[in-house]
Design an enzyme around this catalytic site. Structure first.
Site, PDB file in Angstrom:
ATOM      1  CE  LYS A  68      -0.398  -0.122   5.027  1.00 39.20           C
ATOM      2  NZ  LYS A  68      -1.223  -0.605   6.148  1.00 39.20           N
TER       3      LYS A  68
ATOM      4  CE1 TYR B  66      15.204  30.787   6.247  1.00 40.36           C
ATOM      5  CE2 TYR B  66      15.269  28.435   5.774  1.00 40.36           C
ATOM      6  CZ  TYR B  66      15.173  29.748   5.345  1.00 40.36           C
ATOM      7  OH  TYR B  66      15.039  30.013   4.004  1.00 40.36           O
TER       8      TYR B  66
HETATM    9  C1  PLP Z   1      -0.538  -1.711   6.736  1.00 38.74           C
HETATM   10  C2  PLP Z   1      -1.188  -2.982   7.093  1.00 38.74           C
HETATM   11  C3  PLP Z   1      -0.421  -4.133   7.294  1.00 38.74           C
HETATM   12  C4  PLP Z   1       1.087  -4.132   7.311  1.00 38.74           C
HETATM   13  O1  PLP Z   1       1.539  -3.476   8.460  1.00 38.74           O
HETATM   14  P1  PLP Z   1       3.103  -3.426   8.819  1.00 38.74           P
HETATM   15  O2  PLP Z   1       3.147  -2.884  10.203  1.00 38.74           O
HETATM   16  O3  PLP Z   1       3.720  -2.485   7.844  1.00 38.74           O
HETATM   17  O4  PLP Z   1       3.618  -4.784   8.687  1.00 38.74           O
HETATM   18  C5  PLP Z   1      -1.093  -5.315   7.518  1.00 38.74           C
HETATM   19  N1  PLP Z   1      -2.453  -5.358   7.562  1.00 38.74           N
HETATM   20  C6  PLP Z   1      -3.214  -4.250   7.399  1.00 38.74           C
HETATM   21  C7  PLP Z   1      -4.690  -4.365   7.471  1.00 38.74           C
HETATM   22  C8  PLP Z   1      -2.609  -3.036   7.163  1.00 38.74           C
HETATM   23  O5  PLP Z   1      -3.373  -1.956   6.997  1.00 38.74           O
END
Ligand code: PLP
Length: 356
Positions: free
Chosen positions: A35, A253
């Site tokens: 994702k 800054y």
């Molecule tokens: C993002 C996500 C994962 C993976 O999570 P990680 O902590 O990156 O391993 C697994 N399941 C769901 C439903 C997620 O949204």
């Protein structure tokens, strides 16, 4: 000459990290979570490094379709399911597995005209109170879904809020198992933290994300230092200017740093507009010509400053690693009060990316 910043994606490290996951969960199939554009690595250029996986899990229909168009034939799981009932036509066309977490999705699925039934993941709320049916609803939901012609294989899915803690799964697992009593179903419960540290939650399919990219689900590199996981993304740049400071001179800054004596500093072509965290304070680790040193003062949009005291030979053109093999993204994130997840996802589009 162009601006010297570049992000490198190491496909070999992706393959290696997937193998580490398989060793950690030898009896489970693996959904590789890609994702958020493969956690900022770029899904189109990264997925082939993970081609040995059993399936890809993501959120966006566009990303799922891209994988299909690039030739991925094995399963794809939509972690949040469809957002509108009209999308079911595309789920059907591209043969996507969907999570079902709300009643309206059940109704939409019941009404849809599909060419063949879809595999579904029924999401139960493990106590995190994000997505999912309440445990006491599960049996009724299951029965309803099982009766639908549009539904093929059903898997129970949940997500954990606190899997990096040793005792973080005790309650949620009890809640899930109580709810699922009497259901003969495969399960997919484990994110990266549960995949590494909770074999009791592996079941049929694990769903690791962050570990595939070589960062820690706990936000602390030391927690995964012994796993053999390798950083996939390197963000590198160069020193484009040098200043010689005297006692009392301010830097950047707000003059957030003042020299206490004679000091050479380097100006690095990387800033928050590249995705480097603006909140990284003086002292955030960074490497120059292979030597670990520290940032100085405020990060600006296009530049940041580094202490050259430990590397007196460094100068204009010296190589800088913002994060990668040497400087762990978790350590930069930790200094800036965030997690590696956020930094990798925030890599800016203006940074050129190379695949090795
Ligand atoms: C993002 C996500 C994962 C993976 O999570 P990680 O902590 O990156 O391993 C697994 N399941 C769901 C439903 C997620 O949204």
């Amino acid at each position: 000459m162009s601006r010297p910043i570049v992000a490198t994606i190491n496909q070999q490290a992706l393959r290696h990290n997937l193998a580490v996951v398989r060793q950690a969960a030898p009896h489970s199939r693996v959904w590789s979570v890609v994702k958020a554009n493969a956690y900022g690595h770029g899904i189109a250029r990264s997925w082939q490094g993970l081609a040995e996986t059993d399936g890809f899990a993501l959120l966006n229909l566009e990303e799922a379709i891209l994988l299909r168009e690039q030739g991925w034939k094995k399963p794809i799981l939509l972690l949040e399911g469809f957002f509108q009932s009209e999308e079911l036509a595309l789920l059907d066309r591209y043969r996507l597995t969907t999570s079902i977490h709300s009643n309206w999705q059940i109704q939409a699925l019941a009404k849809a005209q599909l060419s063949a039934p879809l595999d579904i993941y029924v999401k139960i709320n493990s106590g995190m109170n994000r997505l999912g049916f309440r445990p006491e609803q599960l049996h009724a939901v299951w029965k309803k879904l099982r009766s639908l012609e549009n539904v093929d294989e059903m898997t129970l899915m949940a997500h954990f809020a606190d899997a990096e803690k040793a005792d973080g799964l005790i309650e949620p697992l009890q809640r899930i198992e109580r709810a699922a009593e009497g259901l003969d179903t495969p399960r997919s419960l484990s994110n990266s933290a549960a995949t590494l540290w909770h074999p009791e939650a592996h079941f049929d399919w694990v769903r690791p994300g962050i570990v595939l990219y070589g960062a820690s689900p706990s936000g602390q590199w030391r927690d995964i230092a012994s796993t053999g996981l390798k950083p996939v993304m390197t963000l590198a740049s160069e020193i484009i200017g040098v200043q010689q400071l005297s006692a009392g001179d301010g830097v950047g800054y707000g003059y957030r740093y003042h020299a206490s004596g004679e000091q050479r500093i380097g100006i690095v072509a990387c800033g928050y507009a590249d995705g480097y965290p603006r909140h990284a304070p003086t002292g955030t680790p960074i490497s120059v010509d292979g030597v670990i040193t520290r940032t100085l003062g405020a990060v600006s949009m296009d530049m940041l400053m580094v202490d050259l005291t430990p590397c007196p030979q460094a100068g204009i053109g010296s190589q800088v690693e913002l994060w990668g093999e040497q400087v762990k993204i978790d350590d930069v994130a930790h200094a800036a009060g965030t997690v590696g997840y956020e930094l990798m996802c925030a890599l800016a589009p203006r940074v050129p990316v190379e695949i090795i």
